[in-house]
Design an enzyme around this catalytic site. Sequence first.
Site, PDB file in Angstrom:
ATOM      1  N   ASP A   1      17.859   3.638  18.629  1.00 46.36           N
ATOM      2  CA  ASP A   1      16.857   2.961  17.824  1.00 46.36           C
ATOM      3  C   ASP A   1      16.515   1.639  18.493  1.00 46.36           C
ATOM      4  O   ASP A   1      16.770   1.466  19.687  1.00 46.36           O
ATOM      5  CB  ASP A   1      17.387   2.763  16.395  1.00 46.36           C
ATOM      6  CG  ASP A   1      16.293   2.836  15.356  1.00 46.36           C
ATOM      7  OD1 ASP A   1      15.398   1.971  15.382  1.00 46.36           O
ATOM      8  OD2 ASP A   1      16.333   3.750  14.516  1.00 46.36           O
TER       9      ASP A   1
ATOM     10  N   HIS B   1      13.798  -2.097  13.189  1.00 46.65           N
ATOM     11  CA  HIS B   1      14.031  -0.762  12.643  1.00 46.65           C
ATOM     12  C   HIS B   1      15.509  -0.360  12.649  1.00 46.65           C
ATOM     13  O   HIS B   1      16.038   0.199  11.675  1.00 46.65           O
ATOM     14  CB  HIS B   1      13.190   0.237  13.447  1.00 46.65           C
ATOM     15  CG  HIS B   1      13.032   1.578  12.834  1.00 46.65           C
ATOM     16  ND1 HIS B   1      13.843   2.646  13.156  1.00 46.65           N
ATOM     17  CD2 HIS B   1      12.132   2.047  11.936  1.00 46.65           C
ATOM     18  CE1 HIS B   1      13.448   3.713  12.489  1.00 46.65           C
ATOM     19  NE2 HIS B   1      12.409   3.387  11.738  1.00 46.65           N
TER      20      HIS B   1
ATOM     21  N   ASN C   1       6.224  11.041   9.705  1.00 46.84           N
ATOM     22  CA  ASN C   1       5.496  10.517   8.536  1.00 46.84           C
ATOM     23  C   ASN C   1       3.995  10.521   8.792  1.00 46.84           C
ATOM     24  O   ASN C   1       3.436   9.488   9.129  1.00 46.84           O
ATOM     25  CB  ASN C   1       5.916   9.071   8.233  1.00 46.84           C
ATOM     26  CG  ASN C   1       7.394   8.822   8.381  1.00 46.84           C
ATOM     27  OD1 ASN C   1       8.190   9.514   7.786  1.00 46.84           O
ATOM     28  ND2 ASN C   1       7.762   7.825   9.175  1.00 46.84           N
TER      29      ASN C   1
ATOM     30  N   SER D   1      12.387   7.884   8.485  1.00 46.73           N
ATOM     31  CA  SER D   1      13.336   7.022   9.203  1.00 46.73           C
ATOM     32  C   SER D   1      14.482   6.595   8.300  1.00 46.73           C
ATOM     33  O   SER D   1      15.601   6.371   8.761  1.00 46.73           O
ATOM     34  CB  SER D   1      12.633   5.782   9.735  1.00 46.73           C
ATOM     35  OG  SER D   1      11.808   6.097  10.826  1.00 46.73           O
TER      36      SER D   1
END
Length: 671
Positions: free
Chosen positions: A283, A318, A418, A494
């Site tokens: 990430d 994130h 998404n 996520s």
Amino acid sequence: MKNISKRIFALAALCTAALLFVFSGCADDPLENNLENSDELTIATRGGDGGSPYYFYDHEGEKIYLSLNTEHAFFSAVEPRLSADITQRGDKAVEFQSDNGDKKQHAGKQGVNRYSTELSFEKGLSDEQYLELLADIGRQNKDVLVAPYFNDQYGSKIGLSNFFYVKLKDENDVALLEKTATQYDCVIVSQDEFMPLWFTLSVTEASELTALESANLFHESGLFVAGEPDLMADIALSNDLYYAQQWGLKNTGQYGGMSGVDIKAEQAWPISTGQNIIVALIDQGVDLDHPDLVANKHSLSFDCQTGGTALQSIRGNHGTAVAGIIGAVMNNTSGIAGVAPNCKLMSISHSLSSSVTNIRQQLAAGINWAWQKGAHVINCSWGHQTALSGSYITDAINNATTKGRGNKGCVVVFSSGNDLPFTTVKYPATLPNVIAVGAVDRTGTRSIWNSSQASNYGPELDVVAPGTDIYTTDRQGSVGYTSGNYDPSFGGTSAAAPHVAGVAALILSEYPDLTSSEVRYRIVKTAQKLPSYAFTNPYTNPPGTLLSEARNAEVGYGLVNAYAALSPVPYVLYFELINANEQWKTFLIEIQSTDGGLLSYQDSFTLSTNQMYTARYDLFPGNFRVSAYAETDFVDCEYNFTVVKGGSLRLSYFGNSNTPPYWGSPWFTSN
């Protein structure tokens, strides 16, 4: 309990000395023979603590010492009222609670309902006075059960009830459990629905031992895998400041949600909290000095873009949000709780930016680095159908899922994406050896965040997890998504994927020998069917594969269930019967456990010539017998087989005008 005054008074006499307490009995008693020379039933005295006796039980091989809490006691009766001696003495009690014993059965016997409460006594009682008080209550009341309270090493109040738990070595040992329980005046209350080797037992008024002593007795006998007392406390429940807002872990209907739409984390935590498991996050990097993450940070980190190993390589916000969902520290009185609050978090950073070149190689390097450095689970809350699709990252994932964890394979989790209006699952979540995760909101509905973002779905989707308004960690200060250390509204697939990665960590902590495909099987097999969706099985899985559950295109196999995924999960037996006889035939089939279990499947069907009957049966590992009977011919056959991880079984029935009807040799292959 029988002789309770004698038993508790004897304990009182031990307050000032450390004595070896052994159970004497007949020479041919296997339980007592195994305990005769054991020091596991020592009531020890901890130096410097004023001679207080410390009770203990074994938990995964560790001795846990408890000190008496002389201000409280457990009281259980068949009627929800205190006895006269207690009310006359002025002892306090909380509201009685029913144990719903009358709703539980074992071997066809209905349980007995009892009511229990917590008694409170005056402060300042010595251990001797306290134990004598409990003995006095036992002497004066015929049908009550009394047990002491304790403090643990952290000073938390711990109650002891009349229940304890025993895990069998094999389903075959039910008769042994019943015999042993009868021998010690205990009763079997129930068998766990999800973990059939676990049984709940209770001491009775006739029992000479408390539930704590009984649990130790069963545990140390060597006849069973484990014996554990039922200790009453806020076990594995989070006291974190924002825990009540984490609906994904426990949904009480807060903020317009639907009660129960959660991953059953609280039920799972007493079984596993992810200890000894490393979860790698590929990430944007993790703020590992965050107060809710620092205790769980792994000593190794990696920067995909530079190849560096600095712990604090942070390239965006994130990763810190994702990390909190997986492994935020629990019960530290602040912040949140992660799904696997005792796992270790390995940060593998990348900006995940469209401006970065060589991204496939870098991300593949991150995946390969993770499994080579010991990661058990790899979470990837990212994907792209075009920019990343190809063999490079696929090969890295294949390496991780086959070579990681000593060739048992890492569990690799990807978010589904998404997007609107393009809602198909994004690569690499489309790969068959990863767990593809979509998102739902607090009502159990597929998440739609706005006119351009919704949870992607399709035939590749495995499960869904909470993904709307998720309270999680944020980078400290003003550099994160918010100006504080927490983000109350993190969302997207996520956020859903790390819930599943956390569940995978819980599973591997409890079952470290499972392969990556077996972890995936547990997760999809035990997923909760959401009431707003119809689940069917239009996707035929060929024999030899593990999955046979009904599914829905929008939410896959359902909402991940951490508690059920930690229980023993049945494997799939693919069954075929071919009628090679020249006439129509009606067949009766029964598949029965030969290990003493109650599991049985029965089917009846009629087949024309050369017609095949197929079925899928869920079977726990063990020994089974299939019995087949051709009705009009009165010809039967029996075949014994063993299920380890599922398999395929085929029967064939032959005969014509020149040959009497007969069964061919059964054909069985194990997965």
